[in-house]
Design a protein around this motif. Structure first.
Motif, mmCIF file in Angstrom:
data_model
loop_
_atom_site.group_PDB
_atom_site.id
_atom_site.type_symbol
_atom_site.label_atom_id
_atom_site.label_comp_id
_atom_site.label_asym_id
_atom_site.label_seq_id
_atom_site.Cartn_x
_atom_site.Cartn_y
_atom_site.Cartn_z
ATOM 1 N N ASP A 122 0.830 -1.205 0.000
ATOM 2 C CA ASP A 122 0.000 0.000 0.000
ATOM 3 C C ASP A 122 0.866 1.259 0.000
ATOM 4 O O ASP A 122 1.731 1.434 0.862
ATOM 5 N N GLY A 141 1.236 -0.448 17.831
ATOM 6 C CA GLY A 141 1.975 -1.287 18.792
ATOM 7 C C GLY A 141 1.475 -1.179 20.229
ATOM 8 O O GLY A 141 2.056 -1.783 21.138
ATOM 9 N N GLY A 180 -3.661 1.508 10.289
ATOM 10 C CA GLY A 180 -3.407 1.537 11.738
ATOM 11 C C GLY A 180 -3.821 0.255 12.440
ATOM 12 O O GLY A 180 -4.259 0.293 13.593
HETATM 13 N N1 LIG Z 1 -5.740 5.777 4.151
HETATM 14 C C1 LIG Z 1 -5.236 6.533 5.091
HETATM 15 O O1 LIG Z 1 -5.711 7.656 5.349
HETATM 16 C C2 LIG Z 1 -4.056 6.045 5.868
HETATM 17 C C3 LIG Z 1 -3.615 6.719 7.027
HETATM 18 C C4 LIG Z 1 -2.510 6.200 7.705
HETATM 19 C C5 LIG Z 1 -1.876 5.043 7.246
HETATM 20 N N2 LIG Z 1 -2.312 4.423 6.101
HETATM 21 C C6 LIG Z 1 -1.684 3.171 5.601
HETATM 22 O O2 LIG Z 1 -1.766 2.198 6.634
HETATM 23 C C7 LIG Z 1 -0.461 1.696 6.943
HETATM 24 C C8 LIG Z 1 -0.394 1.329 8.391
HETATM 25 O O3 LIG Z 1 -0.672 2.443 9.224
HETATM 26 P P1 LIG Z 1 0.055 2.615 10.637
HETATM 27 O O4 LIG Z 1 1.505 2.756 10.428
HETATM 28 O O5 LIG Z 1 -0.672 3.628 11.412
HETATM 29 O O6 LIG Z 1 -0.239 1.141 11.242
HETATM 30 P P2 LIG Z 1 0.159 0.227 12.451
HETATM 31 O O7 LIG Z 1 0.534 -1.071 11.868
HETATM 32 O O8 LIG Z 1 -0.941 0.253 13.451
HETATM 33 O O9 LIG Z 1 1.404 0.921 13.165
HETATM 34 C C9 LIG Z 1 2.718 0.810 12.691
HETATM 35 C C10 LIG Z 1 3.583 1.738 13.504
HETATM 36 O O10 LIG Z 1 3.578 1.305 14.852
HETATM 37 C C11 LIG Z 1 4.917 1.026 15.271
HETATM 38 N N3 LIG Z 1 4.922 -0.160 16.130
HETATM 39 C C12 LIG Z 1 4.267 -1.319 15.940
HETATM 40 N N4 LIG Z 1 4.525 -2.180 16.952
HETATM 41 C C13 LIG Z 1 5.364 -1.541 17.778
HETATM 42 C C14 LIG Z 1 5.986 -1.902 19.012
HETATM 43 N N5 LIG Z 1 5.789 -3.090 19.588
HETATM 44 N N6 LIG Z 1 6.805 -0.999 19.596
HETATM 45 C C15 LIG Z 1 7.023 0.210 19.034
HETATM 46 N N7 LIG Z 1 6.461 0.617 17.854
HETATM 47 C C16 LIG Z 1 5.637 -0.256 17.251
HETATM 48 C C17 LIG Z 1 5.687 0.769 13.996
HETATM 49 O O11 LIG Z 1 7.069 1.044 14.182
HETATM 50 P P3 LIG Z 1 8.156 0.018 13.558
HETATM 51 O O12 LIG Z 1 8.142 0.253 12.078
HETATM 52 O O13 LIG Z 1 9.413 0.434 14.234
HETATM 53 O O14 LIG Z 1 7.716 -1.358 13.924
HETATM 54 C C18 LIG Z 1 5.027 1.742 13.035
HETATM 55 O O15 LIG Z 1 5.532 3.051 13.214
HETATM 56 C C19 LIG Z 1 0.495 2.804 6.485
HETATM 57 O O16 LIG Z 1 1.799 2.321 6.194
HETATM 58 C C20 LIG Z 1 -0.214 3.295 5.235
HETATM 59 O O17 LIG Z 1 0.089 2.430 4.160
HETATM 60 C C21 LIG Z 1 -3.387 4.903 5.424
#
Ligand SMILES: NC(=O)c1ccc[n+]([C@@H]2O[C@H](COP(=O)([O-])OP(=O)(O)OC[C@H]3O[C@@H](n4cnc5c(N)ncnc54)[C@H](OP(=O)(O)O)[C@@H]3O)[C@@H](O)[C@H]2O)c1
Length: 326
Positions: A57, A236, A231
């Motif tokens: 994505d 995490g 998300g």
């Molecule tokens: N459509 C939209 O409006 C929209 C908005 C936001 C995001 N997105 C998409 O959704 C994807 C996922 O979103 P998200 O990043 O918010 O999802 P997520 O999978 O809930 O969170 C990932 C984040 O949490 C951190 N994390 C996870 N486990 C952890 C732990 N045990 N300790 C410390 N940090 C931890 C990760 O860091 P590490 O990488 O260090 O593990 C990363 O920064 C994005 O990449 C994007 O493609 C879409």
């Protein structure tokens, strides 16, 4: 639970989990990406492929285009990968700059140009899926329809979808757009429960605090629109991040997730994602970690979803919401 994902039903060979590439390329400033960023992204993509993830994505705006550029470098080194994976990107958001604040743009020119730019950065000929990122209040459905028709006719995009949209917004666009949208990407997780709360508070005062389009889950399910969760790991919060500063019910939920993971000999990530995937809408989590070990820790999620009992699902839900169901 041997149901078929709506995307697969439409002929898109999507994996049950997808990898979000938002952090690829480093910071969101104008600093160029480095070789280290390419290496980190490569390691994340390798870990994803290793656990069966074949859908990635993107968005035109992620790290100001660097995420797609870095992914393009990975594809350049392994051109055979292109046909083995599903690439999704998004358009419709313009980031703030020196002169203007952040804004949305569903104009014909912006949509068409954005896709051309994404394809160039990725070094590919077509996107499997293009999402309209966030609703633009100035939208003219006929203009969007024209842009999507041109992109489809040129073979630049195979399927279209939306993100962060309500059922009436989708319906409004669909009146002008003949292709039925394949995807709606929304924030949904054990840490962002509005998608479930919406359903159980229809006639309750507590429903006024729910921020999720009314009937949206049912609308997407009945039209075979793939619900994707952004998300999904709740960053995490329930799988190892320090939550000392979080409310009591969040800390208790993190402990419950760990307890279930221990009982089932799996990881907290698999429990958190499994809870989301246990929902009958066949939600596709867009996992956002780029840490290869954490990506691999997601491998067992589908299995956990299949094994999760109703009681366990409700136990996690009520714990994470910090109160009983009405
Ligand atoms: N459509 C939209 O409006 C929209 C908005 C936001 C995001 N997105 C998409 O959704 C994807 C996922 O979103 P998200 O990043 O918010 O999802 P997520 O999978 O809930 O969170 C990932 C984040 O949490 C951190 N994390 C996870 N486990 C952890 C732990 N045990 N300790 C410390 N940090 C931890 C990760 O860091 P590490 O990488 O260090 O593990 C990363 O920064 C994005 O990449 C994007 O493609 C879409």
């Amino acid at each position: 639970m041997n149901k078929v994902m709506p995307l697969v039903r439409r002929g898109v060979n999507a994996s049950r989990l997808a990898l979000g590439c938002m952090p690829f390329g480093g910071s969101w400033d104008s600093e160029p990406f480095t070789e280290q960023h390419v290496k980190e992204a490569e390691a994340a993509v390798e870990a994803a492929l290793e656990i069966g993830i074949t859908m990635f994505d993107h968005a035109d705006i992620y790290t100001r285009g660097k995420a797609e550029q870095v992914f393009g470098r990975i594809l350049q080194a392994k051109p055979e990968l292109r046909e083995q994976i599903i690439i999704q990107s998004k358009c419709g958001i313009q980031l703030s700059d020196d002169q203007l604040p952040g804004r949305f743009n569903f104009s014909y020119d912006h949509i068409v140009q954005s896709v051309d730019d994404s394809l160039e950065r990725l070094g590919i000929d077509y996107l499997d899926v293009l999402l309209l990122h966030r609703p633009d209040p100035l939208v003219e459905p006929d203009e969007v329809a024209e842009a999507l028709a041109v992109l489809k006719a040129a073979g630049k995009v195979r399927y279209f979808g939306v993100s962060n949209m309500s059922a009436p917004q989708i319906e409004f666009l669909q009146q002008a757009i003949p292709d039925s949208f394949a995807v709606n990407q929304l924030e949904m997780s054990l840490g962002h429960l509005h998608f479930v709360d919406q359903d159980i508070h229809v006639n309750q005062q507590a429903g006024t605090n729910v921020h999720f389009g009314s009937g949206l889950m049912e609308y997407c399910r009945s039209r075979h629109i793939q619900l994707q969760a952004w998300g999904p790991l709740a960053q995490g919060k329930f799988s190892g991040r320090n939550v000392d500063d979080q409310p009591e019910h969040i800390r208790q939920t993190a402990a419950l997730v760990q307890q279930l993971a221990d009982q089932k000999d799996t990881t907290p990530e698999a429990i958190v994602l499994g809870w989301l995937m246990r929902h009958p809408a066949m939600i596709q989590p867009i996992v956002g970690t780029t840490n290869p070990e954490r990506i691999k820790a997601c491998q067992d999620a589908e299995h956990q979803a299949e094994q999760m009992s109703r009681d366990e699902w409700y136990q996690l839900y009520t714990s994470a919401r910090g109160q009983m169901v009405p």
